[in-house]
Structures are given as structure tokens and as C-alpha cells.
Scaffold this active site. Structure first.
Site, PDB file in Angstrom:
ATOM      1  N   ASP A 293       0.921  -1.151  -0.029  1.00 33.80           N
ATOM      2  CA  ASP A 293       0.138  -0.038   0.060  1.00 33.80           C
ATOM      3  C   ASP A 293       0.873   1.213  -0.014  1.00 33.80           C
ATOM      4  O   ASP A 293       2.070   1.192   0.439  1.00 33.80           O
ATOM      5  CB  ASP A 293      -0.912   0.047   1.280  1.00 33.80           C
ATOM      6  CG  ASP A 293      -1.734   1.261   1.567  1.00 33.80           C
ATOM      7  OD1 ASP A 293      -2.343   1.775   0.382  1.00 33.80           O
ATOM      8  OD2 ASP A 293      -1.592   1.767   2.525  1.00 33.80           O
ATOM      9  N   THR A 295      -0.238   4.973   1.228  1.00 29.65           N
ATOM     10  CA  THR A 295      -0.458   5.817   1.897  1.00 29.65           C
ATOM     11  C   THR A 295      -0.548   5.214   3.415  1.00 29.65           C
ATOM     12  O   THR A 295      -1.289   4.572   3.481  1.00 29.65           O
ATOM     13  CB  THR A 295      -1.708   6.687   1.873  1.00 29.65           C
ATOM     14  OG1 THR A 295      -1.636   7.183   0.288  1.00 29.65           O
ATOM     15  CG2 THR A 295      -2.027   7.893   2.890  1.00 29.65           C
ATOM     16  N   ASP A 544      -1.531  -1.001   6.147  1.00 36.60           N
ATOM     17  CA  ASP A 544      -1.830  -0.528   7.302  1.00 36.60           C
ATOM     18  C   ASP A 544      -3.499  -0.045   7.553  1.00 36.60           C
ATOM     19  O   ASP A 544      -3.742   0.145   8.761  1.00 36.60           O
ATOM     20  CB  ASP A 544      -1.007   0.830   7.641  1.00 36.60           C
ATOM     21  CG  ASP A 544      -1.665   2.257   6.678  1.00 36.60           C
ATOM     22  OD1 ASP A 544      -1.974   1.777   5.220  1.00 36.60           O
ATOM     23  OD2 ASP A 544      -1.829   3.045   7.121  1.00 36.60           O
TER      24      ASP A 544
END
Length: 836
Positions: A293, A295, A544
Site C-alpha cells: 500500500d 499511503t 496499514d
């Protein structure tokens, strides 16, 4: 706007409208214990234990079941340790909520909320339940954990706020609409709540080998049991034979796997990673594709000043002073101003006017009426401020225009810093924000702040041949820019909108062909990981946010960031503490070390098992009794148990080839065959010699008494000769196999070129050689102390036994070394030759 009354809150909670979530912060202690107790290996050990109890072999049953319990305790201890750490992280990051009830504000735990509650949101706070904004307030929300998009989303009355998002700026109330499992974040992760264990390739291969051994042992047990019944063997003898056969199941191999995984998990925990699944470290060493991922994972969702490019005739020091005064004087902040505050010195000045930044406006500004450098100063998107500059100032051919294009091509975020020293207001007569004519002062470039050690780690993985793919909810252009910053070359991007219109085959081709995926929704992340796995890749996913949970669960290895959502941490196999990538390289090397050590362990265990099976079959076919006693099986403590423990502990990281089964066949079968033939000759020679001598030669009384004591029979008993011959033959056979097993260690880790054959170069580690020397001395001591020798079912060796071993062991050594050096086994069977 007074909120609910306490009576209404109680009534709604009793009606089931409270914020109760079924899923805890992580797995329960019972779930962890159960998962470790009833593994494939432990189930085999427990089954064998039950069978041994039925045969009356209680001591052996205790050993079998005890090993299973020990395996479970070790694995459970490691995973409970990880659970406690995760629970501590969850407790530290658990938000509180300011709720308005009975017209007053109070702070409560999220679990106390009910539908209809009125919650106050301020900058920096997290939305814990879904709701709709009410009143006149405004918010700018960061929904990166939900969507992966880093752009801020403006919210006003009537807009929906989703659990898992954060307020970056503003102040407003919102009314709770959905709580508990009905909230957006929990709905998004509900399919990922069931815990599952993903076996690594090594575990799958070991499982296959163990199943094969179990099948062979079961078939042999059935055949020998039928033979024993036909020969009218006593029940005790049948039990002894069954105990020997069950001893061929590699109990110690199961134990060594658990020990190796636990030691590696402990080692990496000290490097900055929390291991939730004990096989996660070994799993990391198998990956050939790493999906990330953007961001919050690859980037910290923070910006950093890259460079300042002053306009023609402008002094950079003055520009830095003016820009520093602007950002230090602003009353409202965002990620851009925070990055500039960190990078530029300055002190707040009295403001004559101010326009704060909002996403819809794309600029902010301040006005100074007094002091040095009065006037207005604006910072914003170049395309928004360009119409207020003199014509051509940002044209493609102008100096600023060329610099703007250069930075844009490099994937940097570019802002224009401009001003007007003649005016001191930023609002028109109606009080609306107004941009006066501007003079360009400088171009400002910012870059996404990478997680610690991210660039170095990804570069190292790329050099190892591991593919990288970045999957994000951000725009493909933004994601591609970050990909360039971390060093990816040949970046090809595709958006989720394009993927949505592809057929399954086209989707799979796009997943393989592209390196950057933007505007991806959570379901598409999961589909991308699935498509890549179906094409034969071993995939790790690092994420996250709540939007990463499905893909983290689907991947063969899920890795979460400590600062991410609790849902992501809970489903991940590994959690990077302090959000640092630094632990990944040591974890990768540790995984290679585990695989290397376990390869040695499997080789030694299978060599012992196949040798024993071949010898049992051969001697049974010759009608020379049974070659092993249950007590002699315990010698594997010296020949396999202790050596494999230390070889696993001392293993070095190295890349093993992909042909595990072929390598095992190259090592195990020649070893078993050569050992079987030489062992068979020794066994048969000593069996027939002793049997014939007892029948035709006057045996000294001392020898007769020794055999009577050992066999439990009298010299006049008709079975005395066969029993005595069997014990002598078993002694030389077990002694020969033990010495051969010690030398096998030197073949795996050759101290000099004299022992090379299985591997082509000597080992730099001398510890295995010292281990062999120590084990040999201990074994010699054991067989020369009568009580210890009898405990292991052996006689004290006599000179003829040593004479035979003096000849047999060198023959065995040089035969096996020649087979490996000249690749005779592969040539005979037409197998491919693999260089080590």
C-alpha cells in the site's frame, strides 16, 4: 444540539443499539492454544501415543504425547507474547470520544456510545462510529485508512462520516447512525475475521514427506504383524516390533520445526518486528513478489520539503525567511504547512488578514501590515494562482515553467509561493476570499516522506529478484510518482476504473504486467493478490489501513504497520514496530537461515528413517530376525536429535534451490542404500557366525553367562542361539549406523575438502566438526559402560566388532563420497545434475 438524555442512552443500549463489537482486539488465549495444540504434526503424535498405550508401551506413549505438548507450549508461548504486545499497542492507541448529553459535553469510551449520540469532532481525532454531520461546523477528513487516498475530503452538514477516518482540521458535531458490527470499518473487515494458518512451502513439503513415511510405516506394520501372527510370535515380541516401527516416524523433526520457528521469531522481535505466526519469518524468505500500500505504509502520509527554486532575481535566503514567516504565522495547519514549519525557521507575526487552506480552494495566504516585508503572501497550486500572475510567467518555455515541469515529471508535489507588497487584505468587500495580482517569488517542491528504511529495503529486495507492486487508493499519477521516488524503474500504471471493465483473464494479465495500481478499492486489492498468487507467485502484502485487511488476509504473508488500524494488525502475520522497514532485511535473511537449517534437519531425519526401513525389510526377507530393539531406537538422540538441534541453531543464511524433493532423493537414497548394504553384510556375517559358533563350538562359561543375562534365556533353551546371535548382530549394526550418522554431519558441513562430496566447498564453520568429535566420544563412552550399553540394548563391543567396523566405515565413506562427487545416482536414474 443538546444530545440524548442519560435515560435515552440506557434505553437504546438495552434495545441493542449500543456500540458493541463481537471481535476483540486479537485472538483469545484459548484460540491460540487450540491452534498450536491440534496441528498436523501434533495430531500424529497424539494418535501414535494412543496406539502405544493400547499396546502397553506407556513410557513410549508418554514420550510421543509429551513431544506434542512441548511443541504446543513453545508455539503458544511465542504467539501469546505477540498477542500481549498487540493488546498493549491497541490500548495505547484506543481513542476516547467527546459526546454531548443533556446539553453537556463529557468524555466516554467508544463502547459507551449508542445510536443517536451527538459527538464532537476536532482536529486530530478519529471517527469511531458512522454518522452524519449536523450543525454549522466544517471538517476536513483523512480517509486514507479506508480508501487509501491521501487527499483530504471536506465535510459539512448532511455529509456522512465513516469510522476509521481522521479529522485533520475543523470542528463540528455529528450524530451516530451505525454502531458495532454495522459500522463501515467493521463491515469492510467482517470477511477477514476468521483466523487461518497459511502453510509455507517448506511446511507443505515436510507434511508430504511425513504422510509418505506414515503410509510406509503403516504398510510395513501390517505386513510384519501378519507375519508375526503366522510365525506364532508372542504378544510381547509383536509389541516390541510395533514400537520400533512407530519409532520410524520422525518425532524429533516436528519438534525441531517448532524450535527453529520460535528461535527465528524471537530473533526478529529484537530487530523491530512482531511475529504473530511462528512460520512468518520462513514465509518471508519464499516471497518473489511484494505488494505494498502507499499511503501510511510506504509513505508516512507526511510531506517533506524537497527544494526551493527562487524566481529570477530573488534571493533564496530572503525567500526562506518570507516563507517561514508565512507558515509559522498561520493559525490553521495542514500537512503542507507542517512540513514547511519543520524545514524553515521563523517566528509568528501579527496578521492583518488570513485565508486558511481548504481542498476546494487549493491555496492559503496571510497578510502582514507592519514590520519587515509587509503585504500578502500566498502558497498554493500553480494552476490556481497562475491566472493572477503576469502573462507567461509560468509558460512552458519560461524558467519557472521548465522547473515546474521537471519536478512534476519526477513525481514531486509543486507549489507556487507568490506575493503582493502593495495590499494587506485577502478578502473582497463582501468578505469572500480574494486573490490580488501576484508576483511569483519561488516554486516549492515537496516529496512524500518515506517510512524509515523503506527505500533501502526495497532496493535490496529488488536486487534479490523480488518483484514490487504498489497498490493504492490514490490516483495512478500520484502512486507512480512515489514509485519513482523509491527507485522503481519501468513504472507502468493502471487505475481501478480500468480494471473494473476487464474480463478475469484480462484482469490477471494486467495484474502481472503493471507495477502501479491507483484508485483501487479494497475488493480489487484482494482480487489483485489472488490473481498474482494464481499465477504462481508467492505474495507478501504490506498495509496499514482497514482497506488493506482483505488483501493482508489473502496474501501468503501479511505484514502490517504498528500505527495502522487495529484490524490490519490483528490479521497480519507480522507487524513492523515503529513503522520501520528495517526489520524486513534481517527477517528475510533469518528466513533463509531457517530454511537452510531445516534442510539439513530433514536430510538427517529422512536418511535415518529410510536406512532403518530398508534394513528392516532386507533382514526380514532374509529371515534373520528383527534388526532393532525399541531401546536401540533411542540412539537417535545422539545420531539425529542433538546434531539437528545444533545444525539448526548454527545454520547460515543461504539460497536453497527449488528442488527440495530432488535434493532429498540425492542425499537420502544413496545414503540409505549404501548403509543398508554394508549394514546388512555386517549383520548377516555376525548373526551367522555367532549362531553357528554357539551350536558347534564350546563356548566359555563367562560368555554363556553374558548371553543368558542379556537374552533372558538359558543355554539349553532352543531359542538361545538365535537370541544371542541377534543381539550381537544388532550391536554391530547399531554401532555402524551411529558412526555413519556422525560422518554424515561432516558431509553436510565439511571441515576440509576431504569430506566434500555432497557439497563442493568446505564449510567455514568448524563447530559441526567439533560436535561430531564430541558425539563420537560420548557414544564410545556409552557403549563401553555395561549398564549404559544395556540400557540402549547393546553389548559391549569386542575386538572382532571393531575390526569389522574399521573396514566397513571407510568403505561406506568412500563409496558414498564417490557417488556424490561423480553424480552416479543421478546418472543411473537419468535425473538432472544439480550443482550445490
Amino acid at each position: 444540539m443538546t444530545g440524548l438524555t442519560e435515560a435515552e442512552v440506557i434505553a437504546r443500549r438495552q434495545a441493542g443499539l449500543g456500540n458493541t463489537v463481537a471481535m476483540g482486539s486479537s485472538r483469545t488465549y484459548w484460540q491460540i492454544a487450540r491452534a498450536n495444540l491440534f496441528t498436523f504434526f501434533n495430531n500424529i503424535l497424539f494418535l501414535i501415543g494412543v496406539a502405544l498405550i493400547a499396546l502397553g508401551e506407556v513410557n513410549d506413549a508418554i514420550t510421543s504425547v509429551g513431544l506434542g505438548l512441548l511443541n504446543a507450549i513453545i508455539g503458544t508461548f511465542q504467539e501469546i507474547r505477540a498477542k500481549r504486545k498487540l493488546d498493549q499497542i491497541a490500548l495505547l492507541t484506543r481513542p476516547t470520544v467527546t459526546v454531548r448529553r443533556d446539553g453537556q459535553e463529557k468524555t466516554v469510551d467508544p463502547s459507551e456510545l449508542v445510536v443517536g449520540d451527538l459527538i464532537l469532532m476536532q482536529a486530530g481525532e478519529q471517527i469511531v462510529v458512522d454518522g452524519v454531520m449536523v450543525g454549522d461546523g466544517r471538517l476536513e477528513m483523512d480517509e486514507a485508512l479506508l480508501t487509501g487516498e491521501s487527499d483530504l475530503i471536506p465535510k459539512r452538514a448532511g455529509d456522512t462520516l465513516l469510522s476509521g477516518s481522521y479529522s485533520v482540521s475543523g470542528r463540528a458535531y455529528y450524530q451516530v447512525e451505525k454502531v458495532g458490527n454495522d459500522s463501515f470499518a467493521n463491515q469492510l473487515t467482517k470477511t477477514a475475521r476468521d483466523f487461518q494458518i497459511v502453510q509455507t512451502p517448506l511446511q507443505q513439503q515436510i507434511n508430504f514427506v511425513v504422510r509418505l513415511i506414515m503410509l510406509i510405516v503403516a504398510v510395513m506394520s501390517l505386513i510384519l504383524l501378519l507375519t508375526a501372527l503366522l510365525d506364532n510370535l508372542g504378544f510381547t515380541r509383536i509389541v516390541e516390533i510395533a514400537a520400533v516401527l512407530t519409532g520410524q516416524v520422525p518425532y524429533g523433526l516436528f519438534f525441531m520445526i517448532v524450535v527453529a520457528y520460535t528461535l527465528s521469531a524471537a530473533a526478529i522481535s529484537g530487530q523491530g518486528a512482531l511475529i504473530q505466526q511462528v512460520n512468518a519469518v520462513e514465509s518471508l524468505s519464499n516471497i518473489d513478489l511484494l505488494c505494498l500500500d502507499k499511503t501510511g505504509t510506504l509513505t508516512s502520509n507526511q510531506l517533506a520539503l524537497h527544494e526551493i527554486h527562487p524566481a529570477s532575481g530573488r534571493d533564496e535566503a530572503t525567500i526562506r525567511q518570507q516563507l517561514g514567516q508565512l507558515v509559522h504565522s498561520q493559525t490553521a495547519t495542514n500537512r503542507t504547512s507542517e512540513a514547511l514549519v519543520v524545514a524553515l525557521p521563523g517566528a509568528p507575526r501579527p496578521l492583518a488578514d488570513e485565508v486558511p487552506f481548504i481542498s476546494a480552494r487549493k491555496w492559503s495566504g496571510v497578510a502582514f501590515a507592519e514590520g519587515e516585508h509587509p503585504g500578502v503572501y500566498l502558497l498554493g497550486a500553480p494552476d490556481v494562482l497562475a491566472p493572477h500572475l503576469s502573462a507567461g510567467m509560468l509558460a512552458a518555455t519560461s524558467p519557472l515553467g521548465r522547473q515546474l515541469q521537471t519536478w512534476a515529471d519526477a513525481g514531486l508535489r509543486v507549489l507556487l509561493f507568490a506575493g503582493n507588497s502593495e495590499v494587506v487584505t485577502l478578502h473582497d468587500g463582501g468578505g469572500q476570499p480574494h486573490i490580488p495580482p501576484l508576483t511569483p517569488l519561488a516554486l516549492i517542491s515537496l516529496k512524500d516522506e518515506m517510512r524509515p528504511q523503506a527505500q533501502e529495503t526495497l532496493a535490496a529486495f529488488t536486487q534479490l529478484g523480488i518483484g514490487l507492486k504498489i497498490i493504492s487508493g490514490d490516483s495512478p499519477h500520484t502512486v507512480a510518482a512515489v514509485a519513482k521516488q523509491v527507485g522503481l524503474t519501468d513504472v507502468t500504471a493502471i487505475s481501478g476504473l480500468e480494471l473494473a471493465h476487464l474480463t478475469p483473464d484480462e484482469f490477471a494479465q494486467a495484474a502481472e504486467a503493471h507495477t502501479v495500481f491507483g484508485r483501487i478499492i479494497p475488493d480489487q486489492k484482494e482480487k489483485l493478490v489472488t490473481a498474482l498468487m494464481q499465477q504462481g507467485h508467492y505474495v507478501a502484502m504490506i498495509g496499514d489501513g482497514v482497506n488493506d485487511v482483505l488483501s493482508l488476509k489473502k496474501a501468503q504473508l501479511g505484514i502490517a504497520m504498528q500505527s495502522g488500524s487495529s484490524a490490519a494488525r490483528n490479521v497480519a502475520d507480522m507487524v513492523l514496530l515503529n513503522d520501520s522497514f528495517a526489520a524486513l532485511q534481517p527477517a528475510f535473511a533469518e528466513g533463509k537461515r531457517v530454511v537452510s537449517g531445516m534442510t539439513h534437519t530433514i536430510s538427517l531425519f529422512l536418511a535415518r528413517v529410510m536406512t532403518s526401513i530398508f534394513i528392516i525389510v532386507a533382514i526380514s526377507m532374509m529371515g534373520l530376525g528383527f534388526p532393532f530393539e525399541p531401546a536401540q531406537v533411542a540412539l537417535t538422540l545422539f545420531t539425529v536429535g542433538i546434531p539437528t538441534f545444533f545444525l539448526t541453531l548454527w545454520a547460515r543464511p543461504r539460497t536453497e534451490n527449488d528442488h527440495l524433493f530432488l535434493n532429498l532423493a540425492r542425499f537420502v537414497l544413496p545414503t540409505a542404500i549404501v548403509t543398508m548394504f554394508i549394514g546388512l553384510i555386517l549383520y548377516a556375517a555376525f548373526y551367522t557366525t555367532v549362531f553357528n559358533d554357539l551350536s558347534s563350538v564350546n563356548i566359555p562359561p563367562r560368555v554363556v553367562r553374558m548371553f543368558e543375562q542379556t537374552t533372558g534365556l538359558t543355554y539349553s533353551d532352543e531359542n538361545f542361539g538365535a537370541a544371542a546371535a541377534t543381539i550381537v548382530a544388532q550391536t554391530i549394526l547399531s554401532t555402524f549406523i551411529s558412526f555413519a550418522a556422525f560422518i554424515l554431519i561432516l558431509f553436510l558441513e565439511p571441515p576440509t575438502r576431504f569430506f566434500t562430496g555432497w557439497v563442493s566447498t568446505p564449510s567455514l564453520d568448524r563447530r559441526p566438526a567439533w560436535l561430531v568429535l564430541g558425539l563420537t566420544l560420548i557414544f564410545l563412552i556409552v557403549i563401553h559402560i555395561p549398564d549404559l550399553a544395556n540400557y540402549f540394548g547393546l553389548l559391549r563391543p569386542v575386538p572382532p566388532i571393531y575390526a569389522a567396523l574399521f573396514i566397513a566405515i571407510p568403505v561406506w565413506f568412500f563409496t558414498l563420497r564417490t557417488i556424490w562427487r561423480r553424480h552416479l545416482f543421478e546418472r543411473v536414474l537419468g535425473m538432472p545434475v544439480i550443482d550445490d
